[in-house]
Every structure is written in C-alpha cells, then in structure tokens.
Design a protein around this motif. Structure first.
Motif, PDB file in Angstrom:
ATOM      1  N   ARG A 202       0.824  -1.214   0.000  1.00  0.00           N
ATOM      2  CA  ARG A 202       0.000   0.000   0.000  1.00  0.00           C
ATOM      3  C   ARG A 202       0.853   1.257   0.000  1.00  0.00           C
ATOM      4  NH1 ARG A 202      -5.134   0.719   1.858  1.00  0.00           N
ATOM      5  NH2 ARG A 202      -4.394   2.157   3.482  1.00  0.00           N
ATOM      6  N   LEU A 203       1.978   1.217   0.712  1.00  0.00           N
ATOM      7  CA  LEU A 203       2.850   2.392   0.734  1.00  0.00           C
ATOM      8  C   LEU A 203       3.446   2.639  -0.648  1.00  0.00           C
ATOM      9  CD1 LEU A 203       4.348   4.687   2.140  1.00  0.00           C
ATOM     10  CD2 LEU A 203       6.162   3.051   2.699  1.00  0.00           C
ATOM     11  N   ILE A 204       3.932   1.584  -1.295  1.00  0.00           N
ATOM     12  CA  ILE A 204       4.585   1.757  -2.601  1.00  0.00           C
ATOM     13  C   ILE A 204       3.603   2.296  -3.636  1.00  0.00           C
ATOM     14  CG2 ILE A 204       5.650   0.515  -4.526  1.00  0.00           C
ATOM     15  CD1 ILE A 204       7.123  -1.197  -2.484  1.00  0.00           C
ATOM     16  N   THR A 205       2.378   1.771  -3.631  1.00  0.00           N
ATOM     17  CA  THR A 205       1.390   2.313  -4.574  1.00  0.00           C
ATOM     18  C   THR A 205       1.071   3.764  -4.260  1.00  0.00           C
ATOM     19  OG1 THR A 205      -0.409   1.410  -3.224  1.00  0.00           O
ATOM     20  CG2 THR A 205       0.385   0.051  -5.055  1.00  0.00           C
ATOM     21  N   GLY A 206       1.055   4.095  -2.971  1.00  0.00           N
ATOM     22  CA  GLY A 206       0.846   5.491  -2.596  1.00  0.00           C
ATOM     23  C   GLY A 206       1.988   6.385  -3.040  1.00  0.00           C
TER      24      GLY A 206
END
Length: 534
Positions: free
Chosen positions: A187-191
């Motif tokens: 989720r962090l990387i996509t954010g």
C-alpha cells in the motif's frame, strides 16, 4: 494521531521525499497562476544570491561559469530532499513531528518570497499551498503504510500452544493492549507511485502556465523592422577564420550569459512597457509596438562581463538592432543635475549607468535583436540595454522594464553596495586562443582577440619566453566598439615555452603586467599560456 513507529526508516524517508515532491509540484503549479518568481525554491535561491558576499559570488562564477545558477538551484533541491527525508523519518514517531518540519519550510519560504522586489501578498500562496498539500500527502502516505488494526491476544487469555509466526514484512506494534498496527509495504509503494505522478504532473503544468511557451511563440512571431540606416556588410579581413580562434561574430547560442536570474524571466512583448521617469521633464511609457515603430539603429558591439578573469570566456561580439537610448532620453527631457540611469529588470535586478556615456554619441541601445533575430529569451527578450565601453553590470540590463533618471549620490544599483565600483569602464584586454597546450615543433600560429571599447585598439604584441615583443597582425574591424582578432606566426622549437600578450588602445594605454582581481572594477594583467612543442 497514531504512532507510525512500525514503519521502517527507509519507508519513512521515501514518504518524506515524495511528500516534498508533491509540495514543490503544487507550489510550482500555483506559482504558474500567480507569478513564476514566487516559486519558493527560486525565492530562496534569490535570497541566497542577494545575501552571499561578493567573494563567494566570484568563486561561483569562476568555478561553475554560466552553470552557477543551475548548481545553486540544484543544491537547494538536494538540501530540500534531505530535509524531506528527515521529516519522513521523524513522522514515524509522531505525525506531528513531520507536520512541524513542513511548517518549517513555510517559515523559510514565505519571508524569502516577500522580500523579492515588487513582491505581492498573493505571492505567498505557492508556498502556503505547497506546504498545505504536502501535509495532507504526508498524513495520507503514513496512513497507507499501516495496514490497520488487528486483534492481538488479551492478557487474560492463555497463549496459543503454537503461535503463528509473524509476517516478516508486516511487523506489528501493540496499542491499547488489544490493537496492533502493521506495516503494509504494498500500500505504501502504490501510494508513493501516486505521489510521484502528482508531483510530476503539477510541476509540468505549473511550468507551462508560467508562460514560457507563450513567450517563445511571441518571440518567433516578431517581425523585425529594417534599421533606419542598415550597416554595410562586415569588411573583408575581419575574421582570420583560424580553427580554434574566436570568430568575429559570436553565435547567439554561444554567447556568454552572466546575470542574477535563477529562472529566465518570461516577458510577454504584448504586455511589456518601458517606463522612463525621475529627473526628466516629461515622463514617458513605451510599449513594445511603440519601440518597433521608432527609427532603429544597427551596431556591432562587444560585451564583456566584469567577472571575466584575464584570458576568460565572458566576452562576445554581436550585431545588435535597437532604439538609441539617447533619443528616448531627449524626448523625456533630462534635467541638468542628473548623472545616472538606474535601469530595472523585470526580475528586480538594478543597474546604474553613467548618463554622460549614453549621451556622448556612441551606439547605446534599447536592443530588440541580436545577430539578425529577435533577442533570445536568455539574452533579454523582448528588450535589453547594450552600451559599448562599459562592463555589463553597469550597462547591459536584460528584460529591462524601467529607467529612472537619477544621481549616483541618490541611488545605488544592485552591485554597488556589494563592493563593486559604481562606474565600470571596460579595460583594455587581450586573450590568447591559439595554440593549445601541445604543438608540433615548427611553424605555428599564435592568435587571439583583444578589445578596448569605446576607444579601439592600435596594437597587440606577443613575446615568447620573455624575449622581445613582436607586433601581431591585426584583423579589420568595423569600428571601435568590437573586439579585434590578432595573429602572429611563430617557429616553435622543441620544449616548453611561455607565451604572453598585451594590447594597446588607440589612446596609447597599454595593458599593465600585474594581475589584479576582477573586483571591484575588472581584472588587469597579461594573459599568459604555457606550450609544449615536440
């Protein structure tokens, strides 16, 4: 707000850097709507330039040349990236630490913006908007880094006989005895990817809105009027056409650029005006169309920067087209007690020019064209000053929009309080362009350029290994306001040799041997090179 201590340090740093990118992209976008000069990075860079002592500026020009502004802005971006990474790491402990760090950016950017020349209250909007959206981005990214709450065993319950191993990439942290928050890398990387897209899109859109494309199109569309009295073609023999020797006419793309503008001002000729006021009987305001309708003068003029070291590159020659400054000043009616012209660029830079030099009959111009085309944006489009015989810092204002007729004892220009002379007549100089550091023994050519505007040159002399001075052959010139090529044949013998050059102007003044610094009014000394012949 909840702690983010379970987020790894590297993830916090990346979140901080992307947050910084989003903040700067939004600031760039809003600056495109408000004022390109209100972009906080440029405002901070301008403040650094203004507050830097003169020796530091000299070092930057000597070390980085025309890339000094790129290095400065790049340095600001690097420092901002490092600070943003630290903010992201601090936000792992408490989001409030990260928000406080972003507020620090605002405390730095807002004063820098408001202290620019002609700053308006609205100019703080890019900084405020950038920091505000950056704060939202940081909270959102740190939230995405946490997958959410999961149930953990109650203290009253027995431990499972065989507890399931914790997922290595999602370490949990206990909260309130029953909740755990886990790190969610995906989720962090996509954010982060989304943040990068937002940062890039807002930056590109902001730069487009800043008007560069519109100004470039307006420049291409300028139809240059013919001069009232066109200059004849350059005389035969003006250029020796030796490989490696500076050509008599410097191409626009090769012409040196030294100024204080971190971003090249984008001035629309349709809205440009020149205000002439101060110690005059009739203040006037001239539009670009008005200027083009006036009688235009062509002139071959060499420009030189006061920061040019002996033998340095900050000098070039071009054919300029423009309106005589003296004609405009006579129309305004200059008062007898005036002795200075304080010109102002669209970016706030000021320049103090001796009035008597402009009015003595030389081709001092409000120039609109350079080498047959509308001024390049880098060199002052739509209008700049060109005054032969004076260093650029007291004569060659680019993007000029204001001319105040005043006195030296009343007003100071940008560089004067920074330790530079109020008046800057160009000193006689000569430079060796040929040969290079290594030659083949035998007949070779020593050649270069020399200049002494507005007086002209009478001689250039060369000596090898401190022998006798030999007069070089001088190329033809169209007048006293340009540099002049010179050349001398030399029979090089094997070994190391020292070559020196000196010039004498038409008034009989010969370059002094002693080297001096460029400050406060231009370098002096003989240019010397060492050559090895084999």
């Amino acid at each position: 707000m909840q702690s983010n201590e379970n987020v790894p340090a590297w993830a916090g740093a990346l979140a901080g850097i992307v947050t910084g990118g989003v903040a700067l992209g939004v600031a760039q976008l809003v600056a495109g709507l408000v004022s390109p000069a209100a972009f906080p990075v440029l405002a901070v860079g301008d403040a650094v330039v203004d507050l830097s002592p003169a020796p530091l500026k000299d070092f930057a020009i000597r070390t980085f040349g025309e890339n000094d502004k790129v290095v400065l802005v790049g340095g600001v971006f690097v420092l901002l990236a490092l600070a943003a990474a630290v903010i992201g790491v601090l936000a792992r402990r408490s989001i409030w630490y990260g928000l406080a760090g972003l507020a620090g950016f605002a405390l730095l950017g807002v004063p820098a913006v408001l202290t620019r020349p002609d700053a308006q209250v609205a100019d703080v909007l890019p900084t405020v908007a950038g920091v505000g959206v950056g704060a939202l981005a940081l909270v959102w990214l740190m939230g995405r880094a946490r997958a959410g709450a999961v149930e953990s065993p109650s203290p009253a319950q027995p431990e499972p006989a065989e507890p399931e191993p914790a997922e290595p990439e999602r370490p949990a942290v206990m909260r309130a005895g029953r909740e755990a928050y886990v790190f969610d890398r995906r989720r962090l990387i996509t954010g982060l990817a989304g943040g990068v897209v937002v940062a890039g899109a807002t930056t590109v859109l902001g730069r487009t809105l800043a008007g560069q494309q519109a100004v470039d199109a307006a420049r291409v569309g300028v139809a240059l009027p013919a001069p009232a009295q066109p200059l004849p073609a350059l005389p035969p023999g003006v250029d020796f056409k030796l490989n490696g020797l500076s050509s008599f006419v410097t191409k626009n793309a090769d012409f040196y650029r030294v100024d204080t503008a971190l971003i090249v001002p984008q001035v629309d000729p349709r809205t440009w005006t020149l205000r002439v006021h101060g110690l005059v009987d009739r203040p006037i305001e001239i539009t670009y169309d008005d200027l083009l309708k006036r009688p235009l003068t062509e002139a071959d003029i060499t420009l030189a920067c006061v920061s040019n070291e002996v033998g340095g590159p900050y000098v070039g020659n071009a054919r300029w087209l423009g309106v005589r400054m003296a004609d405009v000043l006579r129309e305004a009616g200059v008062r007898s007690d005036a002795d200075m012209l304080l010109s102002t660029s669209s970016d706030g830079f000021t320049c103090g020019t001796p009035l008597d030099v402009v009015m003595d009959g030389r081709d001092a111009l409000f120039a609109i064209a350079m080498n047959g085309e509308a001024l390049p944006v880098d060199h002052g489009f739509p209008v700049r000053q060109v005054v032969p015989g004076l260093y650029g810092y007291v004569s060659a204002t680019k993007w000029v929009v204001d001319l105040k007729v005043t006195r030296f004892d009343t007003d100071e220009a940008y560089w004067t309080p920074r330790g530079w002379a109020a008046r800057g007549p160009i000193k006689v100089q000569s430079r060796i362009d040929l040969p290079g550091s290594k030659v083949t023994a035998g007949r070779t050519t020593i050649a270069g350029v020399a200049w002494a505007q507005h007086t002209g040159l009478s001689a250039v002399e060369v000596r090898v290994d401190r022998g006798e001075w030999l007069k070089a052959k001088l190329a033809q010139v169209p007048g006293p306001d340009t540099w002049r090529q010179w050349a001398l044949d030399w029979d090089a013998t094997p070994g190391d040799h020292t070559i020196e050059v000196r010039a004498t102007d038409a008034a009989g003044r010969t370059q002094p041997e002693e080297r001096t610094s460029v400050a406060p009014d231009g370098a002096t000394g003989w240019h010397t090179i060492t050559v090895h012949a084999t």
